[in-house]
Design an enzyme around this catalytic site. Structure first.
Site, PDB file in Angstrom:
ATOM      1  N   TYR A   1       0.776  -1.281  -0.116  1.00 46.55           N
ATOM      2  CA  TYR A   1       0.109  -0.060  -0.019  1.00 46.55           C
ATOM      3  C   TYR A   1       0.739   1.254   0.123  1.00 46.55           C
ATOM      4  O   TYR A   1       0.823   2.213  -0.696  1.00 46.55           O
ATOM      5  CB  TYR A   1      -0.899  -0.272   1.138  1.00 46.55           C
ATOM      6  CG  TYR A   1      -2.001   1.020   1.335  1.00 46.55           C
ATOM      7  CD1 TYR A   1      -2.827   1.239   0.551  1.00 46.55           C
ATOM      8  CD2 TYR A   1      -1.989   1.970   2.352  1.00 46.55           C
ATOM      9  CE1 TYR A   1      -3.918   1.979   0.400  1.00 46.55           C
ATOM     10  CE2 TYR A   1      -2.826   3.213   2.562  1.00 46.55           C
ATOM     11  CZ  TYR A   1      -3.783   3.057   1.348  1.00 46.55           C
ATOM     12  OH  TYR A   1      -4.771   4.011   1.545  1.00 46.55           O
TER      13      TYR A   1
ATOM     14  N   LYS B   1       0.767   3.958  -2.836  1.00 46.47           N
ATOM     15  CA  LYS B   1       0.561   5.345  -2.677  1.00 46.47           C
ATOM     16  C   LYS B   1       1.579   6.359  -3.018  1.00 46.47           C
ATOM     17  O   LYS B   1       1.363   7.497  -3.183  1.00 46.47           O
ATOM     18  CB  LYS B   1      -0.156   5.660  -1.147  1.00 46.47           C
ATOM     19  CG  LYS B   1      -1.551   4.828  -1.204  1.00 46.47           C
ATOM     20  CD  LYS B   1      -2.508   5.357  -2.184  1.00 46.47           C
ATOM     21  CE  LYS B   1      -4.006   4.784  -1.715  1.00 46.47           C
ATOM     22  NZ  LYS B   1      -4.920   5.274  -2.641  1.00 46.47           N
TER      23      LYS B   1
END
Length: 275
Positions: free
Chosen positions: A166, A170
Protein backbone atom coordinates in the site's frame (compact mmCIF):
# COMPACT_ATOMS: atom_id res chain seq x y z
CA UNK A 1 -28.49 21.79 -9.31
CA UNK A 2 -26.25 24.81 -9.83
CA UNK A 3 -23.02 25.76 -8.15
CA UNK A 4 -19.29 26.24 -8.58
CA UNK A 5 -19.07 23.16 -10.82
CA UNK A 6 -22.26 23.74 -12.78
CA UNK A 7 -22.31 21.58 -15.92
CA UNK A 8 -18.96 19.88 -15.28
CA UNK A 9 -18.71 16.13 -15.90
CA UNK A 10 -16.92 14.21 -13.14
CA UNK A 11 -15.76 10.61 -12.89
CA UNK A 12 -15.31 9.33 -9.32
CA UNK A 13 -14.09 5.77 -8.90
CA UNK A 14 -14.94 3.87 -5.73
CA UNK A 15 -17.80 6.25 -4.98
CA UNK A 16 -20.47 3.88 -3.72
CA UNK A 17 -19.32 4.14 -0.11
CA UNK A 18 -17.06 6.01 2.26
CA UNK A 19 -14.86 8.85 1.06
CA UNK A 20 -15.73 8.30 -2.59
CA UNK A 21 -19.44 8.57 -1.92
CA UNK A 22 -18.94 11.86 -0.12
CA UNK A 23 -16.78 13.15 -2.97
CA UNK A 24 -19.50 12.29 -5.48
CA UNK A 25 -22.18 13.95 -3.35
CA UNK A 26 -20.05 17.07 -2.84
CA UNK A 27 -19.29 17.50 -6.53
CA UNK A 28 -22.93 16.91 -7.41
CA UNK A 29 -24.07 19.44 -4.79
CA UNK A 30 -21.99 22.02 -6.67
CA UNK A 31 -23.60 21.22 -10.01
CA UNK A 32 -21.35 18.51 -11.45
CA UNK A 33 -22.79 15.61 -13.41
CA UNK A 34 -21.24 12.53 -11.82
CA UNK A 35 -20.31 9.09 -13.10
CA UNK A 36 -20.40 6.96 -9.96
CA UNK A 37 -18.49 3.70 -9.66
CA UNK A 38 -18.33 0.90 -7.13
CA UNK A 39 -17.08 -2.66 -7.20
CA UNK A 40 -20.60 -3.76 -6.26
CA UNK A 41 -23.74 -2.67 -8.08
CA UNK A 42 -25.93 -1.88 -5.07
CA UNK A 43 -23.85 0.88 -3.41
CA UNK A 44 -22.92 2.44 -6.74
CA UNK A 45 -26.54 2.57 -7.83
CA UNK A 46 -27.58 3.92 -4.42
CA UNK A 47 -25.15 6.84 -4.62
CA UNK A 48 -26.33 7.68 -8.13
CA UNK A 49 -29.94 7.53 -6.96
CA UNK A 50 -29.15 9.78 -3.99
CA UNK A 51 -27.65 12.40 -6.28
CA UNK A 52 -30.73 12.30 -8.50
CA UNK A 53 -32.99 12.57 -5.46
CA UNK A 54 -31.28 15.79 -4.43
CA UNK A 55 -31.80 17.22 -7.91
CA UNK A 56 -28.48 16.33 -9.51
CA UNK A 57 -27.47 14.24 -12.48
CA UNK A 58 -25.64 10.94 -12.12
CA UNK A 59 -25.19 7.54 -13.68
CA UNK A 60 -23.50 4.42 -12.33
CA UNK A 61 -20.65 2.65 -14.08
CA UNK A 62 -19.96 -0.19 -11.68
CA UNK A 63 -17.28 -2.83 -11.79
CA UNK A 64 -13.71 -3.67 -10.86
CA UNK A 65 -11.39 -0.79 -11.81
CA UNK A 66 -8.53 -3.23 -12.33
CA UNK A 67 -10.26 -5.24 -15.06
CA UNK A 68 -9.22 -4.91 -18.68
CA UNK A 69 -11.44 -2.46 -20.53
CA UNK A 70 -12.90 -0.81 -17.44
CA UNK A 71 -11.06 2.49 -17.93
CA UNK A 72 -12.39 2.92 -21.45
CA UNK A 73 -15.92 2.10 -20.30
CA UNK A 74 -15.65 4.56 -17.41
CA UNK A 75 -14.48 7.44 -19.60
CA UNK A 76 -17.06 6.64 -22.28
CA UNK A 77 -19.85 6.74 -19.68
CA UNK A 78 -19.21 10.43 -19.07
CA UNK A 79 -18.43 11.44 -22.64
CA UNK A 80 -21.33 9.53 -24.18
CA UNK A 81 -23.85 10.64 -21.56
CA UNK A 82 -23.03 14.33 -21.34
CA UNK A 83 -20.50 15.05 -24.09
CA UNK A 84 -17.72 16.11 -21.78
CA UNK A 85 -15.09 15.19 -19.22
CA UNK A 86 -13.88 17.81 -16.74
CA UNK A 87 -12.94 16.08 -13.48
CA UNK A 88 -11.39 12.69 -12.74
CA UNK A 89 -11.07 11.49 -9.15
CA UNK A 90 -9.11 8.24 -8.84
CA UNK A 91 -10.33 7.08 -5.45
CA UNK A 92 -11.07 3.33 -5.62
CA UNK A 93 -8.97 1.12 -3.40
CA UNK A 94 -8.59 -1.04 -0.31
CA UNK A 95 -5.84 -2.37 1.94
CA UNK A 96 -4.46 -5.90 2.22
CA UNK A 97 -1.78 -5.70 4.89
CA UNK A 98 1.01 -7.99 6.01
CA UNK A 99 4.63 -7.82 7.05
CA UNK A 100 6.94 -8.34 4.10
CA UNK A 101 8.02 -11.90 4.93
CA UNK A 102 4.37 -12.97 4.91
CA UNK A 103 3.20 -10.84 1.97
CA UNK A 104 2.44 -12.87 -1.14
CA UNK A 105 2.94 -11.78 -4.72
CA UNK A 106 -0.83 -11.79 -5.05
CA UNK A 107 -1.16 -9.24 -2.22
CA UNK A 108 1.61 -7.08 -3.69
CA UNK A 109 0.23 -6.92 -7.20
CA UNK A 110 -3.43 -6.64 -6.17
CA UNK A 111 -2.75 -3.44 -4.23
CA UNK A 112 -0.50 -1.95 -6.90
CA UNK A 113 -3.11 -2.74 -9.54
CA UNK A 114 -6.00 -0.99 -7.79
CA UNK A 115 -4.13 2.04 -6.46
CA UNK A 116 -1.65 2.72 -9.25
CA UNK A 117 -2.32 0.78 -12.45
CA UNK A 118 -6.06 1.56 -12.49
CA UNK A 119 -5.57 5.37 -12.23
CA UNK A 120 -2.90 5.16 -14.95
CA UNK A 121 -5.35 3.37 -17.24
CA UNK A 122 -8.16 5.83 -16.55
CA UNK A 123 -5.93 8.77 -17.42
CA UNK A 124 -4.62 6.99 -20.50
CA UNK A 125 -8.19 6.32 -21.65
CA UNK A 126 -9.12 9.97 -21.06
CA UNK A 127 -6.15 11.38 -22.99
CA UNK A 128 -7.71 11.35 -26.44
CA UNK A 129 -10.80 13.28 -25.38
CA UNK A 130 -8.76 15.75 -23.32
CA UNK A 131 -6.29 16.37 -26.15
CA UNK A 132 -8.99 17.01 -28.73
CA UNK A 133 -11.06 19.19 -26.42
CA UNK A 134 -8.00 21.26 -25.46
CA UNK A 135 -7.02 21.71 -29.11
CA UNK A 136 -10.49 22.93 -30.05
CA UNK A 137 -10.66 25.30 -27.09
CA UNK A 138 -7.23 26.74 -27.91
CA UNK A 139 -8.32 27.38 -31.51
CA UNK A 140 -11.35 29.23 -30.18
CA UNK A 141 -9.17 31.31 -27.88
CA UNK A 142 -10.68 29.81 -24.74
CA UNK A 143 -8.78 28.65 -21.66
CA UNK A 144 -10.63 25.76 -20.04
CA UNK A 145 -9.13 23.93 -17.08
CA UNK A 146 -9.77 20.30 -16.27
CA UNK A 147 -8.97 18.52 -13.03
CA UNK A 148 -7.49 15.19 -11.98
CA UNK A 149 -7.32 14.34 -8.28
CA UNK A 150 -5.50 11.15 -7.34
CA UNK A 151 -6.02 9.75 -3.87
CA UNK A 152 -2.82 8.95 -1.99
CA UNK A 153 -2.21 8.31 1.70
CA UNK A 154 0.10 9.30 4.50
CA UNK A 155 1.38 5.73 4.17
CA UNK A 156 2.71 6.78 0.77
CA UNK A 157 4.25 9.97 2.16
CA UNK A 158 5.80 8.59 5.36
CA UNK A 159 5.57 4.80 5.00
CA UNK A 160 3.76 2.43 7.35
CA UNK A 161 4.81 -0.89 8.85
CA UNK A 162 2.85 -3.83 7.48
CA UNK A 163 1.90 -1.92 4.35
CA UNK A 164 4.81 -2.35 1.96
CA UNK A 165 2.37 -2.86 -0.92
CA UNK A 166 0.00 0.00 0.00
CA UNK A 167 2.78 2.44 0.89
CA UNK A 168 4.53 1.72 -2.39
CA UNK A 169 1.35 2.14 -4.44
CA UNK A 170 0.40 5.38 -2.70
CA UNK A 171 3.92 6.77 -3.12
CA UNK A 172 3.73 5.76 -6.77
CA UNK A 173 0.51 7.67 -7.34
CA UNK A 174 2.31 10.81 -6.20
CA UNK A 175 4.98 10.21 -8.82
CA UNK A 176 2.34 9.63 -11.47
CA UNK A 177 0.60 12.83 -10.36
CA UNK A 178 3.76 14.91 -10.76
CA UNK A 179 4.57 13.36 -14.14
CA UNK A 180 1.07 13.93 -15.51
CA UNK A 181 0.98 17.51 -14.21
CA UNK A 182 3.94 18.20 -16.48
CA UNK A 183 2.65 16.13 -19.37
CA UNK A 184 -0.88 17.54 -19.34
CA UNK A 185 -0.07 21.14 -18.44
CA UNK A 186 -0.23 22.00 -22.15
CA UNK A 187 -3.84 20.79 -22.12
CA UNK A 188 -4.71 23.01 -19.11
CA UNK A 189 -5.22 19.99 -16.85
CA UNK A 190 -4.41 20.39 -13.16
CA UNK A 191 -3.22 17.05 -11.76
CA UNK A 192 -2.95 16.90 -7.97
CA UNK A 193 -3.11 14.34 -5.18
CA UNK A 194 -4.62 14.22 -1.71
CA UNK A 195 -2.89 12.04 0.90
CA UNK A 196 -5.30 11.04 3.63
CA UNK A 197 -4.38 10.10 7.16
CA UNK A 198 -6.91 8.39 9.40
CA UNK A 199 -10.39 8.83 7.90
CA UNK A 200 -13.19 6.88 9.54
CA UNK A 201 -14.60 4.50 6.94
CA UNK A 202 -15.21 0.77 6.87
CA UNK A 203 -11.54 0.33 5.87
CA UNK A 204 -10.36 1.89 9.13
CA UNK A 205 -13.16 1.35 11.63
CA UNK A 206 -12.86 -1.39 14.23
CA UNK A 207 -14.05 -4.77 12.92
CA UNK A 208 -17.25 -6.07 14.49
CA UNK A 209 -18.47 -9.67 14.72
CA UNK A 210 -15.47 -11.11 12.91
CA UNK A 211 -14.76 -8.04 10.79
CA UNK A 212 -15.87 -6.61 7.48
CA UNK A 213 -14.44 -7.80 4.19
CA UNK A 214 -14.24 -6.95 0.51
CA UNK A 215 -14.93 -9.56 -2.15
CA UNK A 216 -12.21 -9.32 -4.82
CA UNK A 217 -12.62 -11.87 -7.61
CA UNK A 218 -14.17 -14.37 -5.22
CA UNK A 219 -11.62 -13.84 -2.44
CA UNK A 220 -12.74 -12.26 0.84
CA UNK A 221 -10.19 -9.64 1.94
CA UNK A 222 -10.64 -8.65 5.61
CA UNK A 223 -10.67 -4.92 6.37
CA UNK A 224 -10.78 -2.85 9.54
CA UNK A 225 -8.42 -1.80 12.33
CA UNK A 226 -8.27 -3.16 15.87
CA UNK A 227 -9.82 -0.82 18.50
CA UNK A 228 -6.57 -0.40 20.42
CA UNK A 229 -4.72 0.59 17.25
CA UNK A 230 -7.41 3.15 16.42
CA UNK A 231 -7.25 4.63 19.91
CA UNK A 232 -3.47 4.99 19.72
CA UNK A 233 -3.67 6.55 16.27
CA UNK A 234 -6.27 9.11 17.33
CA UNK A 235 -4.18 10.17 20.34
CA UNK A 236 -1.38 11.13 17.93
CA UNK A 237 -3.62 13.44 15.87
CA UNK A 238 -3.42 17.10 16.98
CA UNK A 239 -7.10 17.64 16.16
CA UNK A 240 -7.93 14.75 18.49
CA UNK A 241 -9.84 12.41 16.20
CA UNK A 242 -9.93 10.72 12.84
CA UNK A 243 -11.39 12.61 9.92
CA UNK A 244 -14.91 12.23 8.62
CA UNK A 245 -15.54 11.20 4.99
CA UNK A 246 -17.26 14.52 4.24
CA UNK A 247 -14.16 16.36 5.51
CA UNK A 248 -12.01 14.23 3.25
CA UNK A 249 -14.29 15.08 0.33
CA UNK A 250 -13.88 18.77 1.03
CA UNK A 251 -10.13 18.56 0.46
CA UNK A 252 -10.67 16.89 -2.91
CA UNK A 253 -13.21 19.57 -3.82
CA UNK A 254 -10.54 22.26 -3.29
CA UNK A 255 -8.60 20.83 -6.24
CA UNK A 256 -11.71 20.78 -8.46
CA UNK A 257 -12.70 24.44 -8.29
CA UNK A 258 -11.50 27.35 -10.47
CA UNK A 259 -9.59 28.85 -7.53
CA UNK A 260 -7.05 26.01 -7.91
CA UNK A 261 -6.44 26.57 -11.64
CA UNK A 262 -2.79 27.51 -11.06
CA UNK A 263 -2.08 24.64 -8.66
CA UNK A 264 -0.76 21.44 -10.20
CA UNK A 265 1.62 18.60 -9.40
CA UNK A 266 0.99 18.93 -5.66
CA UNK A 267 0.15 16.51 -2.85
CA UNK A 268 -2.05 17.84 -0.05
CA UNK A 269 -1.66 15.92 3.22
CA UNK A 270 -4.99 15.69 5.06
CA UNK A 271 -4.22 14.12 8.42
CA UNK A 272 -5.58 16.38 11.15
CA UNK A 273 -2.05 17.65 11.69
CA UNK A 274 -0.39 14.30 12.33
CA UNK A 275 3.03 14.10 10.61
Amino acid sequence: MAGTLDGKVALVSGSGRGIGRQIALKLASEGARVVVNDLDDAPGNETAAEIKAMGGEAIACNGDVTKEGFAERFVAAGVDSWGGLDIIVNNAGYTWDNVIQKMTDEQWYAILDVHLTAPFRVMRAAQRFIREAARKEAEEGREVFRKVVNISSTSGVFGNAGQANYSTAKAGIQGLTRAMAKEWGRYKVNVNAVAFGLIMTRLTEAPAHGGASIDISGREIPVGVRPEVLQTAEKMIPLGRGGRPEEAAGSVYLFCIPESNYVTGQTLVVSGGRP
